[in-house]
Scaffold this motif. Sequence first.
Motif, PDB file in Angstrom:
ATOM      1  N   VAL A  52       0.840  -1.201   0.000  1.00  0.00           N
ATOM      2  CA  VAL A  52       0.000   0.000   0.000  1.00  0.00           C
ATOM      3  C   VAL A  52       0.872   1.247   0.000  1.00  0.00           C
ATOM      4  CG1 VAL A  52      -1.631   1.369   1.384  1.00  0.00           C
ATOM      5  CG2 VAL A  52      -1.975  -1.098   1.119  1.00  0.00           C
ATOM      6  N   PHE A  53       1.864   1.279   0.885  1.00  0.00           N
ATOM      7  CA  PHE A  53       2.684   2.477   1.022  1.00  0.00           C
ATOM      8  C   PHE A  53       3.872   2.513   0.061  1.00  0.00           C
ATOM      9  CE2 PHE A  53       0.434   2.491   5.118  1.00  0.00           C
ATOM     10  CZ  PHE A  53      -0.163   3.738   4.995  1.00  0.00           C
ATOM     11  N   SER A  54       4.032   1.489  -0.764  1.00  0.00           N
ATOM     12  CA  SER A  54       5.114   1.510  -1.757  1.00  0.00           C
ATOM     13  C   SER A  54       4.873   2.581  -2.818  1.00  0.00           C
ATOM     14  CB  SER A  54       5.266   0.133  -2.424  1.00  0.00           C
ATOM     15  OG  SER A  54       4.142  -0.149  -3.250  1.00  0.00           O
ATOM     16  N   PHE A  55       3.639   3.056  -2.925  1.00  0.00           N
ATOM     17  CA  PHE A  55       3.298   4.093  -3.901  1.00  0.00           C
ATOM     18  C   PHE A  55       3.555   5.498  -3.376  1.00  0.00           C
ATOM     19  CE2 PHE A  55       0.556   0.433  -4.856  1.00  0.00           C
ATOM     20  CZ  PHE A  55       0.927   0.205  -6.183  1.00  0.00           C
ATOM     21  N   VAL A  56       3.860   5.607  -2.086  1.00  0.00           N
ATOM     22  CA  VAL A  56       4.094   6.909  -1.462  1.00  0.00           C
ATOM     23  C   VAL A  56       5.578   7.232  -1.556  1.00  0.00           C
ATOM     24  CG1 VAL A  56       3.937   8.196   0.713  1.00  0.00           C
ATOM     25  CG2 VAL A  56       2.179   6.523   0.115  1.00  0.00           C
ATOM     26  N   GLN A  57       5.880   8.430  -1.992  1.00  0.00           N
ATOM     27  CA  GLN A  57       7.280   8.805  -2.179  1.00  0.00           C
ATOM     28  C   GLN A  57       7.977   9.176  -0.879  1.00  0.00           C
ATOM     29  OE1 GLN A  57       8.490  10.837  -5.516  1.00  0.00           O
ATOM     30  NE2 GLN A  57       7.329   9.460  -6.804  1.00  0.00           N
ATOM     31  N   GLU A  58       7.225   9.677   0.086  1.00  0.00           N
ATOM     32  CA  GLU A  58       7.840  10.077   1.348  1.00  0.00           C
ATOM     33  C   GLU A  58       8.058   8.872   2.258  1.00  0.00           C
ATOM     34  OE1 GLU A  58       4.086  11.403   4.051  1.00  0.00           O
ATOM     35  OE2 GLU A  58       4.499  12.615   2.280  1.00  0.00           O
ATOM     36  N   ASN A  59       8.915   9.041   3.236  1.00  0.00           N
ATOM     37  CA  ASN A  59       9.159   7.995   4.226  1.00  0.00           C
ATOM     38  C   ASN A  59       7.973   7.973   5.185  1.00  0.00           C
ATOM     39  OD1 ASN A  59      10.029   6.282   6.218  1.00  0.00           O
ATOM     40  ND2 ASN A  59      11.909   7.387   6.664  1.00  0.00           N
ATOM     41  N   VAL A  60       7.291   6.846   5.266  1.00  0.00           N
ATOM     42  CA  VAL A  60       6.105   6.751   6.125  1.00  0.00           C
ATOM     43  C   VAL A  60       6.427   6.205   7.510  1.00  0.00           C
ATOM     44  CG1 VAL A  60       4.472   6.576   4.215  1.00  0.00           C
ATOM     45  CG2 VAL A  60       5.447   4.488   5.205  1.00  0.00           C
ATOM     46  N   GLY A  61       7.673   5.856   7.749  1.00  0.00           N
ATOM     47  CA  GLY A  61       8.042   5.292   9.044  1.00  0.00           C
ATOM     48  C   GLY A  61       7.726   3.813   9.098  1.00  0.00           C
ATOM     49  N   GLU A  62       7.785   3.262  10.304  1.00  0.00           N
ATOM     50  CA  GLU A  62       7.541   1.828  10.462  1.00  0.00           C
ATOM     51  C   GLU A  62       6.043   1.554  10.459  1.00  0.00           C
ATOM     52  OE1 GLU A  62       9.942  -0.572  12.867  1.00  0.00           O
ATOM     53  OE2 GLU A  62      11.426   0.995  13.174  1.00  0.00           O
ATOM     54  N   ILE A  63       5.658   0.561   9.669  1.00  0.00           N
ATOM     55  CA  ILE A  63       4.252   0.224   9.499  1.00  0.00           C
ATOM     56  C   ILE A  63       4.046  -1.262   9.773  1.00  0.00           C
ATOM     57  CG2 ILE A  63       3.650   2.097   7.922  1.00  0.00           C
ATOM     58  CD1 ILE A  63       4.298   0.218   5.592  1.00  0.00           C
ATOM     59  N   CYS A  64       2.771  -1.655   9.889  1.00  0.00           N
ATOM     60  CA  CYS A  64       2.475  -3.053  10.180  1.00  0.00           C
ATOM     61  C   CYS A  64       2.533  -3.897   8.904  1.00  0.00           C
ATOM     62  CB  CYS A  64       1.127  -3.185  10.881  1.00  0.00           C
ATOM     63  SG  CYS A  64      -0.303  -2.803   9.869  1.00  0.00           S
ATOM     64  N   ASP A  65       2.235  -5.183   9.031  1.00  0.00           N
ATOM     65  CA  ASP A  65       2.412  -6.125   7.923  1.00  0.00           C
ATOM     66  C   ASP A  65       1.212  -6.246   6.994  1.00  0.00           C
ATOM     67  OD1 ASP A  65       5.036  -6.914   8.754  1.00  0.00           O
ATOM     68  OD2 ASP A  65       4.103  -8.096  10.347  1.00  0.00           O
ATOM     69  N   TYR A  66       0.017  -6.419   7.541  1.00  0.00           N
ATOM     70  CA  TYR A  66      -1.149  -6.721   6.711  1.00  0.00           C
ATOM     71  C   TYR A  66      -2.402  -5.996   7.179  1.00  0.00           C
ATOM     72  CZ  TYR A  66       1.358 -10.708   4.718  1.00  0.00           C
ATOM     73  OH  TYR A  66       2.270 -11.503   4.073  1.00  0.00           O
ATOM     74  N   MET A  67      -3.313  -5.825   6.232  1.00  0.00           N
ATOM     75  CA  MET A  67      -4.685  -5.438   6.528  1.00  0.00           C
ATOM     76  C   MET A  67      -5.567  -6.581   6.045  1.00  0.00           C
ATOM     77  SD  MET A  67      -7.135  -2.392   5.083  1.00  0.00           S
ATOM     78  CE  MET A  67      -6.563  -1.062   6.103  1.00  0.00           C
ATOM     79  N   LEU A  68      -6.446  -7.049   6.930  1.00  0.00           N
ATOM     80  CA  LEU A  68      -7.420  -8.078   6.590  1.00  0.00           C
ATOM     81  C   LEU A  68      -8.798  -7.434   6.677  1.00  0.00           C
ATOM     82  CD1 LEU A  68      -6.134 -10.993   8.874  1.00  0.00           C
ATOM     83  CD2 LEU A  68      -5.358 -10.392   6.588  1.00  0.00           C
ATOM     84  N   GLU A  69      -9.653  -7.726   5.697  1.00  0.00           N
ATOM     85  CA  GLU A  69     -10.999  -7.177   5.734  1.00  0.00           C
ATOM     86  C   GLU A  69     -12.032  -8.214   5.329  1.00  0.00           C
ATOM     87  OE1 GLU A  69     -11.029  -2.466   5.561  1.00  0.00           O
ATOM     88  OE2 GLU A  69     -11.686  -3.455   3.736  1.00  0.00           O
ATOM     89  N   THR A  70     -13.161  -8.176   6.049  1.00  0.00           N
ATOM     90  CA  THR A  70     -14.347  -8.938   5.673  1.00  0.00           C
ATOM     91  C   THR A  70     -15.458  -7.910   5.453  1.00  0.00           C
ATOM     92  OG1 THR A  70     -15.217  -9.211   7.919  1.00  0.00           O
ATOM     93  CG2 THR A  70     -13.613 -10.860   7.159  1.00  0.00           C
TER      94      THR A  70
END
Length: 180
Positions: A52-70
């Motif tokens: 998800v954040f690979s499309f953002v050019q700025e440094n987003v800091g440390e993020i979590c691994d996954y989003m799961l949705e139902t």
Amino acid sequence: MLEERIAAGDFSLIDPNACLGCKYVCNKEPEEREQLKVHATQNVSIISIDQVFSFVQENVGEICDYMLETTNTTILVEMSCSTSEHVIGKRQKARVQLYNTLCKLYSSPVVRGHIEQNDIRLVVFSWKETFPEENEMDGIESSMTGMTVLTDAVYSPDNESKFDFDFKLKEIRYPDLLAC
């Protein structure tokens, strides 16, 4: 374009980044790398937060691994492999990563609105107990194994506590199941 995987029933997740340079036993057997077991009674959309954040050019800091949705649930997941004596530090780091991810996601009104329409909102810290190879455990590590008792005394996969942004925090220790 984001890659979304759909799963139902019993499945597992791994964090390939956690295995890079790992010296523990599970890294030698790829089939043992699963870090979180999930049981879903409906279809679950699985999205890598890194992607998800690979499309953002700025440094987003440390993020979590996954989003799961139902259809009515959003779950953010941070996974870790850890020896018992390091779980407390990993837990704290995971909370920061989960919070930072929520801050970044909620900065978009569209994403925030999408998430807030779900009745169930969870952040999950999951960890898998790792064990060093027999000859790598030193005296200090051996003496710290008493911390496992403290961790076991307060742990339950059913426990939930309040988290920011109206989410609940849940901890899941492998091989316990995350139900969604």
